[in-house]
Design a protein around this motif. Structure first.
Motif, mmCIF file in Angstrom:
data_model
loop_
_atom_site.group_PDB
_atom_site.id
_atom_site.type_symbol
_atom_site.label_atom_id
_atom_site.label_comp_id
_atom_site.label_asym_id
_atom_site.label_seq_id
_atom_site.Cartn_x
_atom_site.Cartn_y
_atom_site.Cartn_z
ATOM 1 N N PRO A 156 3.351 63.373 42.174
ATOM 2 C CA PRO A 156 3.336 63.569 40.729
ATOM 3 C C PRO A 156 3.113 65.050 40.415
ATOM 4 O O PRO A 156 2.257 65.698 41.004
ATOM 5 C CB PRO A 156 2.141 62.727 40.268
ATOM 6 N N CYS A 157 3.894 65.574 39.483
ATOM 7 C CA CYS A 157 3.789 66.982 39.108
ATOM 8 C C CYS A 157 3.514 67.109 37.618
ATOM 9 O O CYS A 157 3.761 66.184 36.842
ATOM 10 C CB CYS A 157 5.063 67.737 39.464
ATOM 11 N N ASN A 158 3.038 68.274 37.219
ATOM 12 C CA ASN A 158 2.662 68.464 35.816
ATOM 13 C C ASN A 158 3.879 68.470 34.890
ATOM 14 O O ASN A 158 5.018 68.631 35.323
ATOM 15 C CB ASN A 158 1.830 69.733 35.659
ATOM 16 N N ARG A 159 3.594 68.308 33.625
ATOM 17 C CA ARG A 159 4.632 68.157 32.595
ATOM 18 C C ARG A 159 5.554 69.356 32.451
ATOM 19 O O ARG A 159 6.659 69.237 31.907
ATOM 20 C CB ARG A 159 3.958 67.880 31.250
ATOM 21 N N TYR A 160 5.134 70.524 32.919
ATOM 22 C CA TYR A 160 5.959 71.718 32.814
ATOM 23 C C TYR A 160 6.971 71.814 33.954
ATOM 24 O O TYR A 160 7.900 72.617 33.879
ATOM 25 C CB TYR A 160 5.076 72.968 32.797
ATOM 26 N N GLU A 161 6.750 71.013 34.985
ATOM 27 C CA GLU A 161 7.641 71.041 36.149
ATOM 28 C C GLU A 161 8.549 69.822 36.238
ATOM 29 O O GLU A 161 9.611 69.881 36.856
ATOM 30 C CB GLU A 161 6.822 71.193 37.428
ATOM 31 N N THR A 162 8.126 68.713 35.636
ATOM 32 C CA THR A 162 8.976 67.521 35.592
ATOM 33 C C THR A 162 8.486 66.596 34.493
ATOM 34 O O THR A 162 7.302 66.628 34.129
ATOM 35 C CB THR A 162 8.981 66.763 36.938
ATOM 36 N N HIS A 163 9.380 65.785 33.970
ATOM 37 C CA HIS A 163 8.989 64.770 32.986
ATOM 38 C C HIS A 163 9.066 63.379 33.601
ATOM 39 O O HIS A 163 8.830 62.383 32.908
ATOM 40 C CB HIS A 163 9.910 64.836 31.761
ATOM 41 N N LEU A 164 9.355 63.302 34.892
ATOM 42 C CA LEU A 164 9.634 62.016 35.515
ATOM 43 C C LEU A 164 8.393 61.310 36.059
ATOM 44 O O LEU A 164 8.197 60.121 35.816
ATOM 45 C CB LEU A 164 10.660 62.201 36.642
ATOM 46 N N GLY A 207 -0.897 59.819 38.988
ATOM 47 C CA GLY A 207 -0.982 58.865 40.087
ATOM 48 C C GLY A 207 -0.504 57.486 39.667
ATOM 49 O O GLY A 207 0.199 56.803 40.416
ATOM 50 N N MET A 208 -0.855 57.058 38.451
ATOM 51 C CA MET A 208 -0.440 55.728 38.004
ATOM 52 C C MET A 208 1.074 55.629 37.850
ATOM 53 O O MET A 208 1.657 54.565 38.064
ATOM 54 C CB MET A 208 -1.136 55.351 36.691
ATOM 55 N N ASP A 209 1.732 56.737 37.499
ATOM 56 C CA ASP A 209 3.195 56.726 37.381
ATOM 57 C C ASP A 209 3.839 56.477 38.738
ATOM 58 O O ASP A 209 4.775 55.676 38.860
ATOM 59 C CB ASP A 209 3.696 58.063 36.822
ATOM 60 N N ALA A 210 3.326 57.166 39.755
ATOM 61 C CA ALA A 210 3.857 56.986 41.106
ATOM 62 C C ALA A 210 3.557 55.592 41.631
ATOM 63 O O ALA A 210 4.402 54.965 42.287
ATOM 64 C CB ALA A 210 3.269 58.046 42.041
ATOM 65 N N SER A 268 -9.169 62.219 34.652
ATOM 66 C CA SER A 268 -10.242 62.690 35.521
ATOM 67 C C SER A 268 -9.757 62.569 36.952
ATOM 68 O O SER A 268 -8.796 61.843 37.242
ATOM 69 C CB SER A 268 -11.515 61.859 35.341
ATOM 70 N N PHE A 269 -10.423 63.282 37.871
ATOM 71 C CA PHE A 269 -10.075 63.113 39.276
ATOM 72 C C PHE A 269 -10.368 61.685 39.716
ATOM 73 O O PHE A 269 -9.625 61.097 40.502
ATOM 74 C CB PHE A 269 -10.830 64.116 40.143
ATOM 75 N N GLU A 270 -11.444 61.124 39.214
ATOM 76 C CA GLU A 270 -11.793 59.747 39.563
ATOM 77 C C GLU A 270 -10.666 58.788 39.186
ATOM 78 O O GLU A 270 -10.247 57.948 39.987
ATOM 79 C CB GLU A 270 -13.077 59.334 38.852
ATOM 80 N N ALA A 271 -10.146 58.921 37.968
ATOM 81 C CA ALA A 271 -9.081 58.035 37.504
ATOM 82 C C ALA A 271 -7.813 58.226 38.322
ATOM 83 O O ALA A 271 -7.143 57.248 38.694
ATOM 84 C CB ALA A 271 -8.794 58.294 36.020
ATOM 85 N N GLY A 272 -7.483 59.471 38.629
ATOM 86 C CA GLY A 272 -6.265 59.743 39.387
ATOM 87 C C GLY A 272 -6.313 59.193 40.794
ATOM 88 O O GLY A 272 -5.349 58.576 41.279
#
Length: 284
Positions: free
Chosen positions: A145-153, A157-160, A187-191
């Motif tokens: 998973p990458c940040n919104r400035y590098e991809t919108h896909l 972690g939940m997306d992956a 949060s890191f915990e959530a991710g």
């Protein structure tokens, strides 16, 4: 104990053994047991020499990449697979067990809006085919998973995790990166909890891509989150010390991330080991 790795952007913009091997004794002293090879152009890798290097020094080699900007896996999946096939071959030849990174898209390529159903459907179809192709080489395929400035896909972690659950391929895994998590996760915990069932690789990267401990990333929270899920896989320092021109623009890296490049290794690696130790994690 978690294997401690280093992405070779800390030393050179490409996989350059002439620059990397003179540093290997120093890296081993810092506990490095894994080196990550960027497969931006797979045909440039001397697989035989690389495998011999890994065997000689007792260092695990893994590979990662982002798809070239000219590819669109939704509209042209066959072209994407044609690019991945030789990359998988190189992975197998150097002895890597996996190919991580942005295997579903290109760095710095966005539409400026949320991913559509068509795009997610296309990404899933592509990754399903990629996973099947990778199995023929005995490889696992990571989704970073990458940040919104590098991809919108795929941003979190939940997306992956949703993509992997939808596809159901056993050789797909999540490749988390603390730089992207710092931007996208609640949060890191959530991710880490969202990624836990499929987590197979972690990039440790400061909030400014530079020397760990000299940025704004909350390392104690990150290390605790990783310790709490009992993750035992590889963790690799990724710093954009030296970046290949093919992805520099997508990463928005146009100035040095460290005034003294060697600080990434000489200060960053010991810092990460100490922060991990405080959380009950042994890196080495």
């Amino acid at each position: 104990m978690n294997v401690f790795g280093l992405h070779t952007f800390a030393i050179a913009p490409v996989w350059d053994l002439d620059r990397i091997e003179p540093r290997i004794e120093q890296l081993r002293e810092y506990g490095i047991g894994l080196l990550e090879i960027p497969l931006l152009r797979p045909d440039e890798i001397d697989a035989k020499r690389s495998r011999a290097f890994g065997n000689r020094w007792g260092v695990e080699l893994v590979c990662s990449l982002a798809l070239p900007r000219v590819l669109d896996v939704v509209e042209q999946p066959d072209e994407g697979l044609d690019f991945l096939a030789p990359a998988f071959k190189v992975c197998a030849e150097v002895g890597s067990s996996m190919l991580g990174g942005v295997t579903y898209g290109s760095i710095g390529k966005t539409t400026g809006r949320a991913a559509t159903k068509k795009e997610i459907d296309g990404v899933c179809r592509f990754l399903e085919r990629a996973a099947r192709l990778a199995r023929g080489f005995g490889l696992r395929v990571g989704i970073e998973p990458c940040n919104r400035y590098e991809t919108h896909l795929v941003n979190r972690g939940m997306d992956a995790a949703r993509i992997i659950e939808r596809i159901g391929a056993e050789n797909l895994f999540i490749h988390l990166n603390t730089y992207h998590m710092h931007i996208e996760e609640e949060s890191f915990e959530a991710g880490f909890k969202a990624a836990e069932p499929y987590l197979g690789y972690v990039h440790l990267s400061e909030a400014n891509r530079g020397v760990p401990g000299r940025g704004m990333l909350n390392w104690p929270a990150m290390m605790k989150a990783m310790a709490d899920i009992g993750y035992k896989g590889a963790v690799t320092l990724e710093s954009m010390n030296h970046v290949d021109i093919d992805i520099a623009a997508g990463l928005a890296v146009w100035r040095p991330v460290a005034e003294r490049p060697d600080d990434v290794i000489e200060i960053g690696l010991p810092f990460l080991k100490e922060e991990a130790k405080k959380a009950g994690i042994s890196l080495g």
